[in-house]
Write a protein that holds these residues in place. Structure first.
Motif, PDB file in Angstrom:
ATOM      1  N   ILE A   1       0.816  -1.209   0.000  1.00  0.00           N
ATOM      2  CA  ILE A   1       0.000   0.000   0.000  1.00  0.00           C
ATOM      3  C   ILE A   1       0.854   1.265   0.000  1.00  0.00           C
ATOM      4  O   ILE A   1       0.404   2.332  -0.407  1.00  0.00           O
ATOM      5  CB  ILE A   1      -0.944  -0.020   1.238  1.00  0.00           C
ATOM      6  CG1 ILE A   1      -2.182   0.836   0.997  1.00  0.00           C
ATOM      7  CG2 ILE A   1      -0.229   0.433   2.502  1.00  0.00           C
ATOM      8  CD1 ILE A   1      -3.237   0.686   2.099  1.00  0.00           C
TER       9      ILE A   1
ATOM     10  N   LEU B   1       3.635   6.064  -2.600  1.00  0.00           N
ATOM     11  CA  LEU B   1       4.054   7.204  -1.788  1.00  0.00           C
ATOM     12  C   LEU B   1       5.523   7.563  -1.960  1.00  0.00           C
ATOM     13  O   LEU B   1       5.948   8.649  -1.561  1.00  0.00           O
ATOM     14  CB  LEU B   1       3.762   6.918  -0.307  1.00  0.00           C
ATOM     15  CG  LEU B   1       2.292   6.621   0.029  1.00  0.00           C
ATOM     16  CD1 LEU B   1       2.157   6.230   1.495  1.00  0.00           C
ATOM     17  CD2 LEU B   1       1.423   7.825  -0.286  1.00  0.00           C
TER      18      LEU B   1
ATOM     19  N   ILE C   1      -4.884   7.174  -1.594  1.00  0.00           N
ATOM     20  CA  ILE C   1      -3.420   7.062  -1.638  1.00  0.00           C
ATOM     21  C   ILE C   1      -2.849   7.885  -2.793  1.00  0.00           C
ATOM     22  O   ILE C   1      -1.810   8.549  -2.647  1.00  0.00           O
ATOM     23  CB  ILE C   1      -2.998   5.582  -1.749  1.00  0.00           C
ATOM     24  CG1 ILE C   1      -3.354   4.851  -0.450  1.00  0.00           C
ATOM     25  CG2 ILE C   1      -1.497   5.460  -2.032  1.00  0.00           C
ATOM     26  CD1 ILE C   1      -3.184   3.354  -0.522  1.00  0.00           C
TER      27      ILE C   1
ATOM     28  N   THR D   1      -0.315  10.943  -2.559  1.00  0.00           N
ATOM     29  CA  THR D   1       0.929  10.754  -3.314  1.00  0.00           C
ATOM     30  C   THR D   1       1.294  12.009  -4.099  1.00  0.00           C
ATOM     31  O   THR D   1       2.454  12.439  -4.103  1.00  0.00           O
ATOM     32  CB  THR D   1       0.797   9.564  -4.287  1.00  0.00           C
ATOM     33  OG1 THR D   1       0.668   8.356  -3.534  1.00  0.00           O
ATOM     34  CG2 THR D   1       2.025   9.456  -5.192  1.00  0.00           C
TER      35      THR D   1
ATOM     36  N   ALA E   1      -2.046   6.906   5.104  1.00  0.00           N
ATOM     37  CA  ALA E   1      -2.593   5.973   4.106  1.00  0.00           C
ATOM     38  C   ALA E   1      -3.079   4.683   4.765  1.00  0.00           C
ATOM     39  O   ALA E   1      -4.189   4.204   4.497  1.00  0.00           O
ATOM     40  CB  ALA E   1      -1.536   5.663   3.051  1.00  0.00           C
TER      41      ALA E   1
ATOM     42  N   TYR F   1      -6.951   3.138   5.308  1.00  0.00           N
ATOM     43  CA  TYR F   1      -7.310   1.770   4.930  1.00  0.00           C
ATOM     44  C   TYR F   1      -7.982   1.040   6.094  1.00  0.00           C
ATOM     45  O   TYR F   1      -9.045   0.411   5.930  1.00  0.00           O
ATOM     46  CB  TYR F   1      -6.069   1.012   4.471  1.00  0.00           C
ATOM     47  CG  TYR F   1      -6.288  -0.472   4.306  1.00  0.00           C
ATOM     48  CD1 TYR F   1      -7.230  -0.951   3.392  1.00  0.00           C
ATOM     49  CD2 TYR F   1      -5.570  -1.390   5.059  1.00  0.00           C
ATOM     50  CE1 TYR F   1      -7.445  -2.317   3.240  1.00  0.00           C
ATOM     51  CE2 TYR F   1      -5.778  -2.752   4.916  1.00  0.00           C
ATOM     52  CZ  TYR F   1      -6.719  -3.212   4.015  1.00  0.00           C
ATOM     53  OH  TYR F   1      -6.940  -4.555   3.878  1.00  0.00           O
TER      54      TYR F   1
END
Length: 463
Positions: A253, A257, A357, A361, A379, A383
């Motif tokens: 995940i 980033l 995300i 980002t 992030a 989630y």
């Protein structure tokens, strides 16, 4: 005398705190039934208070805190986990590999239902892990499987022996997290004792060392990777990050980033062209991808792909536990459709998480290491706030990330997460339903602290 009266007098409070912690940890490890809710909550609350006071009193004595952190872990060495059944499946998978059987291709039940017992203590392991675990394919990535296999290698016919080996591996990983965590904190000019909000935390000691959850191993590789990235060794950082992914998939995940960290961060030593930054970013992703694929390669087959993807999908579309926003969305959905909301929401949630995300980002500053780690924290929090299932040990990753940021809501969550066990344990009863008021209390506290920290003006890291 080993301890003179002067030493005892000057260190009376720390010694009382330490001795009390030892006694309460011993009781938690060896004298707690998972259905004894009052004792469970009581022990946990007291241990958390003792942890807070120890860190408050000894925060400048890193050596003593280190001894305590690992001394408390040693208490659990001979204990069978009392809050989780997952370790039985760990032992099964490891022994399957030693027998030359790919654990991803068969469910436990497929053997037992046919009267086949492919590993030592097969029936005992099947009974211990329960129906849910036995009826699904394994979803543990290859480095995790390696840990299970090591346990099988050294203790192939003893459940307690296997638990001890896995526990030693998790404790070793905690040593690594402490080592690289301290080094990264020093590089970031953050007080080193902050690492003990994770290492000394009773939540971490109980859930990882006690209940044998391998988030600790994943976190070790993640922190090591972040340290390597900070000191400029991005190639090595990519390989180590792949090792983290190969313990638990959750670091996947974080991959988007890294974009700004590579593309927009300022290198004080020299000017770097955009083309070179882009080359490094692509190289980083390629290294992560190739290393991860190579680690999965020994288990590869078309059947493996099918089984593994099915099992991962189950977490989004079949399982519900300790959700927050999802439970609210589910109740709203019931008013319109009245059934099977998880099948609909479970497909929508991953899309929302990906969009979130991508937003942080490209539209949030992630150029420094602290900004990058903060983005990771936000992030992953988003989630967990939206997903259908949040097991207690999931919070461990949020807790370690928070160590390097100004946010402390994961620390609060690591305290109130014990409430989820009250809801969890009721599932064993006849009504088979979670107590939503317990979950509501947990999340009211967590969200209150989270929103306070998001909107407060003071942006400095707490000492």
């Amino acid at each position: 005398m080993l301890l003179n009266p002067t030493f005892l007098r000057l260190n009376r409070i720390p010694l009382i705190l330490v001795l009390s912690s030892v006694l309460f940890y011993a009781s938690f490890a060896y004298d707690l039934m998972r259905t004894d809710y009052v004792k469970l909550i009581g022990l946990y609350v007291v241990l958390f208070f003792l942890f807070y006071k120890l860190l408050q009193v000894l925060k400048h004595n890193i050596k003593v805190l280190t001894y305590l952190a690992f001394g408390f872990r040693v208490i659990f060495i001979l204990a069978i986990p009392n809050l989780s059944q997952d370790f039985y499946r760990f032992i099964w998978d490891g022994r399957m590999i030693l027998e030359g059987i790919n654990p991803y291709l068969f469910t436990v039940e497929s053997f037992i239902s046919q009267g086949e017992f492919p590993v030592a203590q097969a029936q005992e392991l099947r009974t211990g892990m329960g129906d849910l675990n036995a009826s699904h394919f394994t979803n543990y990535p290859p480095i995790n499987q390696l840990c299970f296999t090591i346990a099988a290698l050294f203790a192939g016919k003893s459940i307690l022996g296997s638990a001890i080996v896995m526990r030693l591996l998790i404790i070793a990983a905690d040593f690594g997290t402490l080592y690289f965590g301290k080094k990264l904190l020093e590089k970031l000019n953050i007080p080193v004792h902050h690492i003990f909000w994770y290492i000394l935390n009773p939540f971490i000691i109980i859930e990882l060392t006690g209940n044998l959850h391998f988030e600790g191993v994943m976190i070790f590789f993640l922190v090591w990777s972040l340290y390597l990235l900070h000191v400029g060794k991005w190639q090595f950082a990519a390989v180590v990050l792949a090792l983290s992914i190969s313990v638990k998939l959750i670091p996947l995940i974080f991959l988007p980033l890294f974009f700004q960290w590579f593309m927009k961060r300022n290198d004080k030593k020299k000017e770097v062209s955009t083309a070179l930054n882009l080359t490094r970013l692509i190289g980083f992703y390629i290294l992560v991808g190739i290393t991860t694929l190579l680690l999965f390669a020994p288990f590869y087959s078309a059947e493996f792909i099918n089984n593994y993807s099915q099992t991962v999908a189950l977490w989004f579309q079949n399982f519900e536990f300790n959700g927050s926003i999802y439970y609210i969305a589910r109740e709203i959905g019931y008013t319109f459709r009245g059934y099977n909301e998880i099948a609909i929401i479970g497909k929508t949630t991953p899309i929302i998480v990906v969009l979130f995300i991508l937003i942080i980002t490209f539209f949030r500053k992630n150029k420094t290491t602290v900004e990058l780690i903060t983005a990771m924290l936000l992030a992953l929090s988003f989630y967990y706030f939206t997903t259908t299932t949040v097991h207690p040990w999931y919070v461990a990753t949020l807790l370690i990330l928070s160590v390097f940021t100004r946010y402390k809501f994961p620390l609060v969550w690591s305290f109130v997460i014990i409430l989820s066990y009250l809801a969890y344990m009721h599932i064993d009863n006849a009504d088979k339903s979670e107590k939503l008021w317990v979950i509501a209390l947990e999340y009211v506290i967590v969200y209150s602290v989270f929103l306070f920290e998001i909107f407060k003006k003071n942006k400095t890291i707490i000492n």
